[in-house]
Write a protein that holds these residues in place. Sequence first.
Motif, PDB file in Angstrom:
ATOM      1  N   SER A   5     -18.691  -8.800  17.473  1.00  0.00           N
ATOM      2  CA  SER A   5     -17.358  -9.050  18.014  1.00  0.00           C
ATOM      3  C   SER A   5     -16.427  -7.906  17.657  1.00  0.00           C
ATOM      4  O   SER A   5     -16.605  -7.247  16.620  1.00  0.00           O
ATOM      5  CB  SER A   5     -16.799 -10.383  17.523  1.00  0.00           C
ATOM      6  N   GLN A   6     -15.462  -7.675  18.550  1.00  0.00           N
ATOM      7  CA  GLN A   6     -14.501  -6.604  18.343  1.00  0.00           C
ATOM      8  C   GLN A   6     -13.100  -7.134  18.647  1.00  0.00           C
ATOM      9  O   GLN A   6     -12.923  -7.956  19.546  1.00  0.00           O
ATOM     10  CB  GLN A   6     -14.802  -5.403  19.248  1.00  0.00           C
ATOM     11  N   SER A   7     -12.143  -6.609  17.918  1.00  0.00           N
ATOM     12  CA  SER A   7     -10.763  -7.001  18.184  1.00  0.00           C
ATOM     13  C   SER A   7      -9.826  -5.831  17.893  1.00  0.00           C
ATOM     14  O   SER A   7     -10.131  -4.994  17.019  1.00  0.00           O
ATOM     15  CB  SER A   7     -10.366  -8.211  17.328  1.00  0.00           C
ATOM     16  N   PRO A   8      -8.723  -5.727  18.625  1.00  0.00           N
ATOM     17  CA  PRO A   8      -8.424  -6.526  19.804  1.00  0.00           C
ATOM     18  C   PRO A   8      -9.305  -6.113  20.983  1.00  0.00           C
ATOM     19  O   PRO A   8      -9.975  -5.085  20.922  1.00  0.00           O
ATOM     20  CB  PRO A   8      -6.954  -6.192  20.063  1.00  0.00           C
ATOM     21  N   ARG A   9      -9.325  -6.890  22.015  1.00  0.00           N
ATOM     22  CA  ARG A   9     -10.088  -6.491  23.208  1.00  0.00           C
ATOM     23  C   ARG A   9      -9.345  -5.429  24.008  1.00  0.00           C
ATOM     24  O   ARG A   9      -9.963  -4.582  24.647  1.00  0.00           O
ATOM     25  CB  ARG A   9     -10.357  -7.714  24.087  1.00  0.00           C
ATOM     26  N   LYS A  11      -5.778  -2.807  23.777  1.00  0.00           N
ATOM     27  CA  LYS A  11      -4.696  -2.280  22.950  1.00  0.00           C
ATOM     28  C   LYS A  11      -3.947  -1.222  23.740  1.00  0.00           C
ATOM     29  O   LYS A  11      -4.559  -0.288  24.279  1.00  0.00           O
ATOM     30  CB  LYS A  11      -5.265  -1.682  21.659  1.00  0.00           C
ATOM     31  N   THR A 111     -13.263  -2.391  22.689  1.00  0.00           N
ATOM     32  CA  THR A 111     -11.797  -2.434  22.714  1.00  0.00           C
ATOM     33  C   THR A 111     -11.332  -1.372  23.689  1.00  0.00           C
ATOM     34  O   THR A 111     -11.672  -0.197  23.526  1.00  0.00           O
ATOM     35  CB  THR A 111     -11.203  -2.143  21.325  1.00  0.00           C
TER      36      THR A 111
END
Lengths: 116, 116
Positions: A5-9, A11, A111
Amino acid sequence: GAGVSQSPRYKVAKRGQDVALRCDPISGHVSLFWYQQALGQGPEFLTYFQNEAQLDKSGLPSDRFFAERPEGSVSTLKIQRTQQEDSAVYLCASRRDTGSSYNEQFFGPGTRLTVL
Amino acid sequence: AQSVSQHNHHVILSEAASLELGCNYSYGGTVNLFWYVQYPGQHLQLLLKYFSGDPLVKGIKGFEAEFIKSKFSFNLRKPSVQWSDTAEYFCAVNVYYGGATNKLIFGTGTLLAVQP
């Protein structure tokens, strides 16, 4: 979750701002990679971690880019003083074994960074 | 420097047509070869991989690829495409040198559109 998982998707940053992108690899995966994917291009290697050790940072485009993985799990890619040419999708991938390419790299959703 | 070339940037086919996507790499040493697929709105997923042995590799969803060492090629094939194969396809090479990273080097990708 079962995947990377990565955040934010997404930016959006103003030119000159600093940004931090997070990657949560698959639990137990030793190797972690960051790639940069510009529009219409394939992913390009940025840096590689084996546990907490950054073993290869040859793909980082400038000293404005910095990555860390302090506890050998979550990783953060930081870009200082963002420029328009930094606009891209930043992909994180993790792999189970140490130094073995017999295991595939599992990719996160990325992202998408837009620098205005 | 090592590189991967994908000759077809956009391919449009009708359902049931046969598919072949070209991939050539430039590196004379030991390589591992991969095809990744990215369906619309999804992350990169492994389609198939070659490490050693039989140069004809079978992957998921009826895809296969043939490694021809003398031609530095790893072309992707499917005898009969479906609408659900609409995606972007990336060829990637994992090179060994000096015991380093095993990073992936990607081609620029091929956008496949399958018309129903």
